[in-house]
Scaffold this motif. Structure first.
Motif, PDB file in Angstrom:
ATOM      1  N   PRO A  27      56.734  46.174  33.227  1.00  0.00           N
ATOM      2  CA  PRO A  27      56.774  47.584  32.818  1.00  0.00           C
ATOM      3  C   PRO A  27      56.026  47.871  31.518  1.00  0.00           C
ATOM      4  O   PRO A  27      55.394  48.911  31.386  1.00  0.00           O
ATOM      5  N   GLN A  28      56.069  46.961  30.550  1.00  0.00           N
ATOM      6  CA  GLN A  28      55.400  47.221  29.276  1.00  0.00           C
ATOM      7  C   GLN A  28      53.873  47.171  29.384  1.00  0.00           C
ATOM      8  O   GLN A  28      53.175  47.612  28.491  1.00  0.00           O
ATOM      9  N   HIS A  29      53.352  46.670  30.505  1.00  0.00           N
ATOM     10  CA  HIS A  29      51.904  46.600  30.691  1.00  0.00           C
ATOM     11  C   HIS A  29      51.378  47.723  31.582  1.00  0.00           C
ATOM     12  O   HIS A  29      50.172  47.910  31.680  1.00  0.00           O
ATOM     13  N   ARG A  30      52.269  48.456  32.222  1.00  0.00           N
ATOM     14  CA  ARG A  30      51.849  49.533  33.116  1.00  0.00           C
ATOM     15  C   ARG A  30      51.480  50.787  32.313  1.00  0.00           C
ATOM     16  O   ARG A  30      52.074  51.060  31.286  1.00  0.00           O
ATOM     17  N   ARG A  35      52.331  38.631  20.071  1.00  0.00           N
ATOM     18  CA  ARG A  35      52.885  39.202  21.301  1.00  0.00           C
ATOM     19  C   ARG A  35      52.394  40.647  21.482  1.00  0.00           C
ATOM     20  O   ARG A  35      52.040  41.057  22.582  1.00  0.00           O
ATOM     21  N   LEU A  36      52.359  41.414  20.394  1.00  0.00           N
ATOM     22  CA  LEU A  36      51.854  42.783  20.470  1.00  0.00           C
ATOM     23  C   LEU A  36      50.379  42.796  20.877  1.00  0.00           C
ATOM     24  O   LEU A  36      49.950  43.634  21.670  1.00  0.00           O
ATOM     25  N   SER A  95      48.867  44.532  24.293  1.00  0.00           N
ATOM     26  CA  SER A  95      47.817  45.551  24.282  1.00  0.00           C
ATOM     27  C   SER A  95      46.616  45.089  25.113  1.00  0.00           C
ATOM     28  O   SER A  95      45.987  45.891  25.805  1.00  0.00           O
ATOM     29  N   GLN A  96      46.321  43.809  25.076  1.00  0.00           N
ATOM     30  CA  GLN A  96      45.229  43.248  25.884  1.00  0.00           C
ATOM     31  C   GLN A  96      45.558  43.409  27.379  1.00  0.00           C
ATOM     32  O   GLN A  96      44.706  43.802  28.170  1.00  0.00           O
ATOM     33  N   ALA A  97      46.796  43.131  27.759  1.00  0.00           N
ATOM     34  CA  ALA A  97      47.206  43.263  29.164  1.00  0.00           C
ATOM     35  C   ALA A  97      47.132  44.724  29.606  1.00  0.00           C
ATOM     36  O   ALA A  97      46.676  45.013  30.719  1.00  0.00           O
ATOM     37  N   ARG A  98      47.566  45.663  28.748  1.00  0.00           N
ATOM     38  CA  ARG A  98      47.489  47.083  29.105  1.00  0.00           C
ATOM     39  C   ARG A  98      46.040  47.524  29.333  1.00  0.00           C
ATOM     40  O   ARG A  98      45.758  48.284  30.256  1.00  0.00           O
ATOM     41  N   GLU A  99      45.127  47.028  28.521  1.00  0.00           N
ATOM     42  CA  GLU A  99      43.713  47.358  28.710  1.00  0.00           C
ATOM     43  C   GLU A  99      43.204  46.810  30.039  1.00  0.00           C
ATOM     44  O   GLU A  99      42.439  47.475  30.736  1.00  0.00           O
ATOM     45  N   GLN A 100      43.619  45.604  30.388  1.00  0.00           N
ATOM     46  CA  GLN A 100      43.162  44.994  31.632  1.00  0.00           C
ATOM     47  C   GLN A 100      43.772  45.689  32.850  1.00  0.00           C
ATOM     48  O   GLN A 100      43.139  45.779  33.900  1.00  0.00           O
ATOM     49  N   VAL A 101      44.992  46.188  32.716  1.00  0.00           N
ATOM     50  CA  VAL A 101      45.635  46.928  33.810  1.00  0.00           C
ATOM     51  C   VAL A 101      44.885  48.236  34.069  1.00  0.00           C
ATOM     52  O   VAL A 101      44.824  48.713  35.206  1.00  0.00           O
ATOM     53  N   THR A 102      44.266  48.787  33.028  1.00  0.00           N
ATOM     54  CA  THR A 102      43.493  50.022  33.189  1.00  0.00           C
ATOM     55  C   THR A 102      42.390  49.849  34.230  1.00  0.00           C
ATOM     56  O   THR A 102      42.101  50.775  34.992  1.00  0.00           O
ATOM     57  N   GLU A 103      41.783  48.667  34.282  1.00  0.00           N
ATOM     58  CA  GLU A 103      40.756  48.413  35.295  1.00  0.00           C
ATOM     59  C   GLU A 103      41.346  48.543  36.701  1.00  0.00           C
ATOM     60  O   GLU A 103      40.742  49.161  37.582  1.00  0.00           O
ATOM     61  N   ALA A 150      46.546  45.891  44.181  1.00  0.00           N
ATOM     62  CA  ALA A 150      45.531  45.315  43.291  1.00  0.00           C
ATOM     63  C   ALA A 150      46.112  44.019  42.744  1.00  0.00           C
ATOM     64  O   ALA A 150      47.156  44.022  42.085  1.00  0.00           O
ATOM     65  N   LYS A 151      45.442  42.918  43.034  1.00  0.00           N
ATOM     66  CA  LYS A 151      45.914  41.611  42.563  1.00  0.00           C
ATOM     67  C   LYS A 151      45.008  41.143  41.428  1.00  0.00           C
ATOM     68  O   LYS A 151      43.788  41.144  41.552  1.00  0.00           O
ATOM     69  N   PHE A 152      45.629  40.743  40.318  1.00  0.00           N
ATOM     70  CA  PHE A 152      44.871  40.264  39.169  1.00  0.00           C
ATOM     71  C   PHE A 152      44.454  38.816  39.368  1.00  0.00           C
ATOM     72  O   PHE A 152      45.108  38.067  40.093  1.00  0.00           O
ATOM     73  N   LYS A 153      43.385  38.450  38.705  1.00  0.00           N
ATOM     74  CA  LYS A 153      42.922  37.066  38.740  1.00  0.00           C
ATOM     75  C   LYS A 153      43.939  36.190  38.024  1.00  0.00           C
ATOM     76  O   LYS A 153      44.711  36.673  37.186  1.00  0.00           O
ATOM     77  N   SER A 154      43.954  34.924  38.323  1.00  0.00           N
ATOM     78  CA  SER A 154      44.910  34.013  37.688  1.00  0.00           C
ATOM     79  C   SER A 154      44.326  33.370  36.433  1.00  0.00           C
ATOM     80  O   SER A 154      45.054  32.736  35.675  1.00  0.00           O
ATOM     81  N   THR A 155      43.038  33.532  36.203  1.00  0.00           N
ATOM     82  CA  THR A 155      42.410  33.016  34.986  1.00  0.00           C
ATOM     83  C   THR A 155      41.539  34.111  34.380  1.00  0.00           C
ATOM     84  O   THR A 155      41.064  35.002  35.085  1.00  0.00           O
ATOM     85  N   GLY A 156      41.369  34.043  33.081  1.00  0.00           N
ATOM     86  CA  GLY A 156      40.521  35.016  32.403  1.00  0.00           C
ATOM     87  C   GLY A 156      41.202  36.345  32.148  1.00  0.00           C
ATOM     88  O   GLY A 156      40.542  37.321  31.813  1.00  0.00           O
ATOM     89  N   VAL A 157      42.522  36.397  32.345  1.00  0.00           N
ATOM     90  CA  VAL A 157      43.289  37.613  32.071  1.00  0.00           C
ATOM     91  C   VAL A 157      44.366  37.288  31.042  1.00  0.00           C
ATOM     92  O   VAL A 157      44.642  36.130  30.755  1.00  0.00           O
ATOM     93  N   SER A 158      44.981  38.323  30.524  1.00  0.00           N
ATOM     94  CA  SER A 158      46.077  38.148  29.575  1.00  0.00           C
ATOM     95  C   SER A 158      47.197  37.341  30.240  1.00  0.00           C
ATOM     96  O   SER A 158      47.467  37.515  31.430  1.00  0.00           O
TER      97      SER A 158
END
Length: 162
Positions: free
Chosen positions: A154-157, A33-34, A38-46, A102-110
């Motif tokens: 919130p934990q991914h922002r 889960r951690l 962390s993967q989601a937080r990196e992707q949100v940076t984009e 900004a809308k994230f893709k539904s595949t290829g993301v955390s």
């Protein structure tokens, strides 16, 4: 004659393996889960970087023309509106401000960036082109009153969006 034992018996070996299995069962899910967070937080940076690139052209447009850009004008102002994880940037004029979703893709993301088969959203909004609010500042006094809040957890922002 007594013989010295030089190794583990079969029962002792099985108990050690069972103990390792129990510990792994307890430790792996939180660690995974951690990792996903962390993967989601990196992707949100984009998404944050793409949204940051919108601020200056939109603020300049607003100060020059006295109005918020239409979707067609926004297309000319902001050429890069997608990324590896971001599906789209969508401008929305509000009664008392402007927002970009900004809308994230539904595949290829955390998995944390997908909700109900669709990508979550991160929102950047302003009332004057100078102060920008990230994601969910809907307070009438200090935010954008009719802002559509984003759905990124919130934990991914990033800290600027909490």
């Amino acid at each position: 004659m007594k013989q010295d034992q030089k190794g583990l018996t079969l029962i002792e070996s099985m108990m050690v393996i069972a103990l390792i299995g129990i510990l792994a069962t307890i430790a792996i899910p939180p660690a995974f889960r951690l990792y996903e967070d962390s993967q989601a937080r990196e992707q949100v940076t984009e998404a944050v970087d793409l949204l940051d690139s919108v601020k200056s052209p939109v603020a300049t447009f607003y100060s020059d023309k006295g109005k918020w850009p239409t979707p067609e004008e926004f297309d000319n102002l902001v050429p890069t509106r997608t990324g590896k994880y971001v599906e789209s940037l969508t401008p929305e004029s509000r009664e008392k401000g402007f927002e970009v979703i900004a809308k994230f893709k539904s595949t290829g993301v955390s998995p944390g960036l997908v909700m109900g088969g669709s990508g979550r959203t991160l929102v950047l909004a302003t009332t004057n082109g100078k102060e920008w609010f990230c994601n969910d500042n809907t307070d009438p006094a200090s935010g954008v009153p009719d802002l559509v809040p984003g759905t990124v957890l919130p934990q991914h922002r990033p800290s600027s969006c909490k």
